[in-house]
Structure formats: structure tokens, C-alpha cells
Design a protein around this motif. Structure first.
Motif, PDB file in Angstrom:
ATOM      1  N   LYS A  37      36.124  44.423 -69.786  1.00 23.28           N
ATOM      2  CA  LYS A  37      36.233  44.819 -68.390  1.00 23.28           C
ATOM      3  C   LYS A  37      34.853  45.210 -67.888  1.00 23.28           C
ATOM      4  CE  LYS A  37      38.557  48.014 -65.247  1.00 23.28           C
ATOM      5  NZ  LYS A  37      39.471  49.173 -65.132  1.00 23.28           N
ATOM      6  N   PRO A  38      34.350  44.558 -66.827  1.00 17.94           N
ATOM      7  CA  PRO A  38      33.012  44.903 -66.329  1.00 17.94           C
ATOM      8  C   PRO A  38      33.006  46.296 -65.721  1.00 17.94           C
ATOM      9  CG  PRO A  38      34.103  43.394 -64.828  1.00 17.94           C
ATOM     10  CD  PRO A  38      34.986  43.496 -66.042  1.00 17.94           C
ATOM     11  N   PRO A  39      31.876  46.993 -65.787  1.00 23.17           N
ATOM     12  CA  PRO A  39      31.799  48.329 -65.175  1.00 23.17           C
ATOM     13  C   PRO A  39      31.910  48.247 -63.669  1.00 23.17           C
ATOM     14  CG  PRO A  39      29.631  47.596 -65.907  1.00 23.17           C
ATOM     15  CD  PRO A  39      30.621  46.598 -66.434  1.00 23.17           C
ATOM     16  N   GLU A  40      32.364  49.311 -63.083  1.00 28.74           N
ATOM     17  CA  GLU A  40      32.508  49.370 -61.630  1.00 28.74           C
ATOM     18  C   GLU A  40      31.136  49.329 -60.956  1.00 28.74           C
ATOM     19  OE1 GLU A  40      35.255  49.306 -59.849  1.00 28.74           O
ATOM     20  OE2 GLU A  40      36.503  49.203 -61.651  1.00 28.74           O
ATOM     21  N   PRO A  41      30.999  48.578 -59.849  1.00 28.01           N
ATOM     22  CA  PRO A  41      29.703  48.526 -59.148  1.00 28.01           C
ATOM     23  C   PRO A  41      29.266  49.908 -58.692  1.00 28.01           C
ATOM     24  CG  PRO A  41      31.191  46.821 -58.340  1.00 28.01           C
ATOM     25  CD  PRO A  41      32.014  47.717 -59.209  1.00 28.01           C
ATOM     26  N   ARG A  42      27.975  50.129 -58.788  1.00 28.03           N
ATOM     27  CA  ARG A  42      27.377  51.395 -58.354  1.00 28.03           C
ATOM     28  C   ARG A  42      26.371  51.103 -57.243  1.00 28.03           C
ATOM     29  NH1 ARG A  42      27.565  54.811 -62.940  1.00 28.03           N
ATOM     30  NH2 ARG A  42      26.542  56.431 -61.686  1.00 28.03           N
ATOM     31  N   PRO A  43      25.942  52.112 -56.502  1.00 34.49           N
ATOM     32  CA  PRO A  43      24.911  51.877 -55.472  1.00 34.49           C
ATOM     33  C   PRO A  43      23.653  51.270 -56.090  1.00 34.49           C
ATOM     34  CG  PRO A  43      25.899  54.049 -55.194  1.00 34.49           C
ATOM     35  CD  PRO A  43      26.445  53.512 -56.481  1.00 34.49           C
ATOM     36  N   ALA A  44      23.083  50.276 -55.408  1.00 36.38           N
ATOM     37  CA  ALA A  44      21.886  49.602 -55.914  1.00 36.38           C
ATOM     38  C   ALA A  44      20.734  50.592 -56.013  1.00 36.38           C
ATOM     39  CB  ALA A  44      21.506  48.444 -54.995  1.00 36.38           C
ATOM     40  N   THR A  45      20.069  50.591 -57.165  1.00 35.70           N
ATOM     41  CA  THR A  45      18.944  51.490 -57.383  1.00 35.70           C
ATOM     42  C   THR A  45      17.674  50.688 -57.649  1.00 35.70           C
ATOM     43  OG1 THR A  45      19.461  51.633 -59.747  1.00 35.70           O
ATOM     44  CG2 THR A  45      20.380  53.334 -58.304  1.00 35.70           C
ATOM     45  N   GLY A  46      16.539  51.327 -57.484  1.00 35.33           N
ATOM     46  CA  GLY A  46      15.284  50.645 -57.722  1.00 35.33           C
ATOM     47  C   GLY A  46      14.110  51.599 -57.679  1.00 35.33           C
ATOM     48  N   PHE A  47      12.917  51.032 -57.582  1.00 40.84           N
ATOM     49  CA  PHE A  47      11.671  51.790 -57.514  1.00 40.84           C
ATOM     50  C   PHE A  47      10.960  51.515 -56.198  1.00 40.84           C
ATOM     51  CE2 PHE A  47      11.591  51.411 -62.312  1.00 40.84           C
ATOM     52  CZ  PHE A  47      11.791  52.759 -62.553  1.00 40.84           C
ATOM     53  N   TYR A  48      10.323  52.533 -55.680  1.00 41.94           N
ATOM     54  CA  TYR A  48       9.345  52.382 -54.609  1.00 41.94           C
ATOM     55  C   TYR A  48       8.053  52.990 -55.130  1.00 41.94           C
ATOM     56  CZ  TYR A  48       6.765  54.789 -50.857  1.00 41.94           C
ATOM     57  OH  TYR A  48       5.787  55.340 -50.082  1.00 41.94           O
TER      58      TYR A  48
END
Length: 309
Positions: A37-48
């Protein structure tokens, strides 16, 4: 009463899975083909990454190596500035670049346009902590033939080394030269955006170690707003050449979830001025391949027809 309930619970129930050697053997045969079962989508994160406050301390490099248990690259000076790692590799997922911009003219004299672009001449160092851009439509992800490269629940590009077959298609596809094949295991490696730390609610090691807050981590939407406010602030403070690189999609490339604030041309920092997704060429390649194949078959049939007695 308690012993009676214990006896009843030990009896096989109607909905219990079958037991026995055959069922165990069947389970072992089927298990590799089952999808978890794939994990539930989370808010997109990244770097600035704000390059204007980077001091080149390389704390992010050290923190990345320490957390991910990456081996040392040695201490061999390249002869190009104060940099001994020189580039991203399978064992260096973060690399602080030192770009020296010094003119040969006397102090206080404006430098030539070849040295600096669209700004007042200043003898300076430009420093940038480089890493994977975690592109929204990543060419490496599109080129991977085994499914080793995925977009995880945080919309970060992640390489599953145990599935990678070392074909290096991702290396050829990446326009930033981020991915490198390991000399030891033969698999491709790059920044994971500290996926293991994110799953436990922690920020990536590099962002936590940065003493000047040059590396910002968080939801991508919040980072974009924060970065644009910083650009406006720099413009007000007399740095009109400040701009964001990779925060928005272009005609030839998608947005990046790890983007930068720069004060010179991208090529000065070792970045492509106009990154291009090679996948855009694929439609034409497919058409040419099909047309070429059909033409070859037609010629072959014509030759066979003419040589037929």
C-alpha cells in the motif's frame, strides 16, 4: 470460564487464512508480485537556497555525509579556489561551490563586462550549496527503465538503490549533472532530501546544520513566497540583479522543488541557463524511428519482389 474462552479462540475460524505447507509455499511464490500500500500523499517539500548569505563553511556537506554515512572524498586540492570536492558525486550529495570573481584592475576600478554581468563591479566570491533539484517532471525519473526512481509522498525524487541496475540512463538524462554511478556498487546515487528524516518529522541534516540559514526547508508553496519576498527585499537594498532560478516552470523545463536565489547568470554557478528536458525530443524520435522502420520494411519487400523469379 476463562479456560473455555481460550479453547474456543484456539479453534480455526471461518475467515482465517489457510494453513499448511502448500499455502505457505504458495504465499512465498506470490509475495514478490504483490504491491504494498503506497503511503498517503503529503504536502510537497523542498529547498530554497539563498546564495547571498552562504559563507562557504561546508557545514551542509559535512552534515550530509555524516547523516547518510557517506565516505570521505579525500583532501586533494583541485587548485581551483578553496574547494576539495569539486563536484557532486555518488559519495557527495551536497557540494558548496566557490566562484571567484576578481578583476585584474586596481581596487575601486569597475571590472570588465566579461567578469561581471549587469551589475556594479565588485571583487567577490559567489558561493552556492549545490544538490539535486528534485524536479517536478524529472528527466531521470522518466528515463529510468526499472522503476528505481520514484516520486515519494513528499514529491521528492528518490532513487531505490536496490532496484537500480546501473544502466546510467538517469545520468544521461539529468541536465544538471546531479546523479553519479557508484564505483563500488554500480548503482546511481544522489540527494534523497533526507527522506528518512522527513518521515520522522525532522528537517534534512543540511538545512539544520546551515549556520546562516542559506538553506531553507519546508513546503514548496511557502518557500516560493518566502523567496520572492527576499528578492523584493534585495531589490530595495540595491541588488537589482537578484532573481530566482527554478521556482517556476518554463517552456522547456518543469519547476524545481529545490530552487535558488542567484545574483549572476546561471552558467556562472555551473547551472544551465535554459535547462531542457530531453523527453521533449522523444516524440520526434519515435516518429522518425517508426517512419524509418516502415521505410526499411518497404525497401526489403520491394527487393524481395524484384528478385523473385
Amino acid at each position: 470460564m476463562a479456560s473455555r474462552e481460550k479453547e474456543l479462540s484456539a479453534l480455526p475460524q471461518a475467515n482465517d487464512p489457510p494453513h499448511g505447507r502448500m499455502s505457505e509455499l504458495l504465499g512465498r511464490l506470490i509475495y514478490p508480485f504483490l504491491r504494498g500500500k503506497p503511503p498517503e500523499p503529503r504536502p510537497a517539500t523542498g529547498f530554497y537556497t539563498d546564495t547571498t548569505v552562504c559563507i562557504g563553511c561546508k557545514a551542509c556537506e559535512v552534515a550530509c555525509k555524516q547523516w547518510n554515512q557517506l565516505p570521505s572524498d579525500g583532501f586533494n586540492w583541485s587548485g581551483n579556489s578553496y574547494d576539495n570536492t569539486t563536484e557532486l558525486s555518488a559519495t557527495t550529495w551536497r557540494h558548496v561551490k566557490f566562484i571567484e570573481q576578481f578583476s585584474d584592475e586596481a581596487p575601486g576600478t569597475p571590472a570588465s563586462e566579461d567578469t561581471l554581468s549587469n551589475e556594479q563591479a565588485l571583487n567577490r566570491w559567489l558561493m552556492m550549496s549545490d544538490h539535486c533539484k528534485h524536479c517536478l517532471a524529472a528527466p531521470c525519473h522518466q528515463a529510468c527503465p526499472t522503476g528505481a526512481i520514484i516520486q515519494n509522498e513528499f514529491e521528492n525524487v528518490y532513487i531505490q538503490a536496490d532496484i537500480c541496475n546501473g544502466c546510467s540512463c538517469c545520468i544521461a538524462a539529468c541536465p544538471f549533472g546531479v546523479i553519479t554511478r557508484s564505483e563500488m556498487g554500480g548503482h546511481s546515487h544522489k540527494c534523497t532530501l533526507c527522506y528518512d528524516r522527513q518521515r520522522d518529522g525532522l528537517e534534512p541534516a543540511c538545512a539544520k546544520a546551515c549556520p546562516t540559514k542559506s538553506i531553507h526547508f519546508g513546503p514548496v508553496d511557502e518557500l516560493r513566497e518566502q523567496a520572492r519576498e527576499r528578492v523584493e527585499e534585495l531589490h530595495r537594498r540595491g541588488v537589482p540583479q537578484a532573481y530566482l532560478y527554478g521556482d517556476a516552470p518554463t517552456e522547456t523545463y518543469s519547476e524545481m522543488h529545490s530552487f535558488y536565489l542567484l545574483v549572476d547568470r546561471p552558467s556562472v554557478y555551473g547551472l544551465p541557463d535554459n535547462p531542457f528536458n530531453p523527453w521533449l525530443h522523444m516524440m520526434g524520435d519515435y516518429v522518425r524511428s517508426v517512419v524509418g522502420g516502415v521505410a526499411a520494411i518497404a525497401v526489403l519487400l520491394l527487393v524481395v519482389f524484384l528478385l523473385k523469379p
